[in-house]
Design an enzyme around this catalytic site. Structure first.
Site, PDB file in Angstrom:
ATOM      1  N   GLY A  43       0.822  -1.202   0.000  1.00  0.00           N
ATOM      2  CA  GLY A  43       0.000   0.000   0.000  1.00  0.00           C
ATOM      3  C   GLY A  43       0.856   1.252   0.000  1.00  0.00           C
ATOM      4  CG  HIS A  49       3.545   1.198  -5.484  1.00  0.00           C
ATOM      5  ND1 HIS A  49       3.710   2.139  -4.498  1.00  0.00           N
ATOM      6  CD2 HIS A  49       4.059   0.047  -4.985  1.00  0.00           C
ATOM      7  CE1 HIS A  49       4.279   1.579  -3.438  1.00  0.00           C
ATOM      8  NE2 HIS A  49       4.515   0.330  -3.714  1.00  0.00           N
ATOM      9  NE  ARG A 197       8.203  10.222  -7.587  1.00  0.00           N
ATOM     10  CZ  ARG A 197       7.284  11.155  -7.704  1.00  0.00           C
ATOM     11  NH1 ARG A 197       6.306  11.236  -6.834  1.00  0.00           N
ATOM     12  NH2 ARG A 197       7.349  12.024  -8.676  1.00  0.00           N
ATOM     13  NE  ARG A 200      10.230   1.558   5.937  1.00  0.00           N
ATOM     14  CZ  ARG A 200      10.194   0.297   5.495  1.00  0.00           C
ATOM     15  NH1 ARG A 200      10.724   0.005   4.314  1.00  0.00           N
ATOM     16  NH2 ARG A 200       9.642  -0.662   6.219  1.00  0.00           N
TER      17      ARG A 200
END
Ligand code: PAF
Length: 296
Positions: A43, A49, A197, A200
């Site tokens: 997530g 992503h 990217r 965290r």
């Protein structure tokens, strides 16, 4: 905008089915024929992503996204409890990227018998680099990846090169254990100033965000030294100088130059430069390909 005659509005939102249980996943999976891709995530989806999702969308008939913060891969002093959980935002990203199915199980659904006693052993590479600082991390990662591959029965799976050791170990697991899936690596997505990217990054204060540029600066300096004909020692020296050249404060964990498959031995020709460092309380990793002169 209203679609004209014969046109399909580009604003029609993709229908993404959300399931939380393995029974519902099995039912939704059985209804899909053709090539199935899975993108596994914890997530907090970001541009990195999205690029995995785009690749998956372009290669498969059906795209499954898994969203699961896997307790097995967090050490006792790590950020399992505080790890960002942003399901509604993640679903928006999945819809916009054209994902067909999202599997977001609970911990009890993934591990109904409690923490599994049997785990995938990542072998010696699992004890090195990230594995040195995070004992048991890759046992936890490979165990959940294998379970998710079994549950989704995907033909293709996409992993970011940002977590390069993870990608290498997933490839090795699938090869060594005959897991019938093609593992595809996708290049790291960076901010305009070079920062890789990562979910965290949201832990970084504005000042720490500047300090974090030490990692990408080290990789750039190393790659430049390699392009200028430097040997392994010159590349590593340049990378160390690059790491320390900007805003101070990053604490280096490792900076290594390895074979592209992370095999031990001398490094010649194509290679990989990997870095890990602490910035405040946040541990960041990054890596880049470099090409050494095969004769050096
Ligand atoms: O890279 C990640 O986000 C995780 O390690 C993964 C592959 C989803 C397994 O939990």
């Amino acid at each position: 905008m209203t679609a004209g005659r014969g046109q399909v509005s580009s604003e029609v939102e993709h229908v993404t089915e959300l399931v939380h249980t393995r029974a519902d996943l099995a039912r939704a999976r059985a209804a899909r024929t053709g090539t199935v891709a899975v993108v596994m995530t914890m997530g907090a989806l970001h541009e990195g992503h999205q690029s995995l999702l785009r690749e998956a969308r372009s290669r498969a008939d059906h795209v499954i996204v898994t969203i699961f913060v896997n307790p097995l891969q967090f050490g006792p002093n790590e950020d399992f409890d505080s790890y960002p959980r942003t399901l509604e935002d993640d679903l928006d990203v999945c819809r916009r990227a054209g994902a067909d199915l999202v599997f977001a199980p609970s911990v009890a659904e993934m591990y109904p018998g409690g923490e599994p006693a049997v785990r995938v052993n990542p072998g010696p590479l699992g004890e090195d680099l990230e594995g040195l600082s995070r004992p048991g991390f890759f046992h936890g990662v490979l165990t959940v990846v294998l379970k998710l591959l079994q549950l989704t029965r995907a033909d293709l799976t996409f992993f970011g090169e940002k977590d390069y050791q993870q990608l290498s170990l997933v490839r090795r697991m699938c090869r060594d254990l005959d897991v019938p899936v093609e593992v595809i690596g996708v290049p790291t997505v960076r901010e305009p100033d070079g920062l890789a990217r990562s979910s965290r990054n949201r832990y970084l204060s504005p000042a720490e965000r500047t300090v974090a540029l030490s990692l990408s600066r080290a990789l750039r300096a190393g790659a430049e030294a390699a392009s200028a004909g430097g040997d392994a020692a010159a590349v590593l020296t340049a990378a160390h100088v690059g790491f320390g050249a900007g805003e101070p404060g990053a604490r280096l964990d490792y900076l290594v130059l390895t074979d592209p498959d992370l095999e031990p031995g001398p490094v010649r020709g194509p290679a990989r430069l990997l870095v890990a460092a602490w910035v405040g309380g946040t541990r960041l990793i990054d890596n880049a390909p470099v090409r050494l002169d095969p004769a050096s």
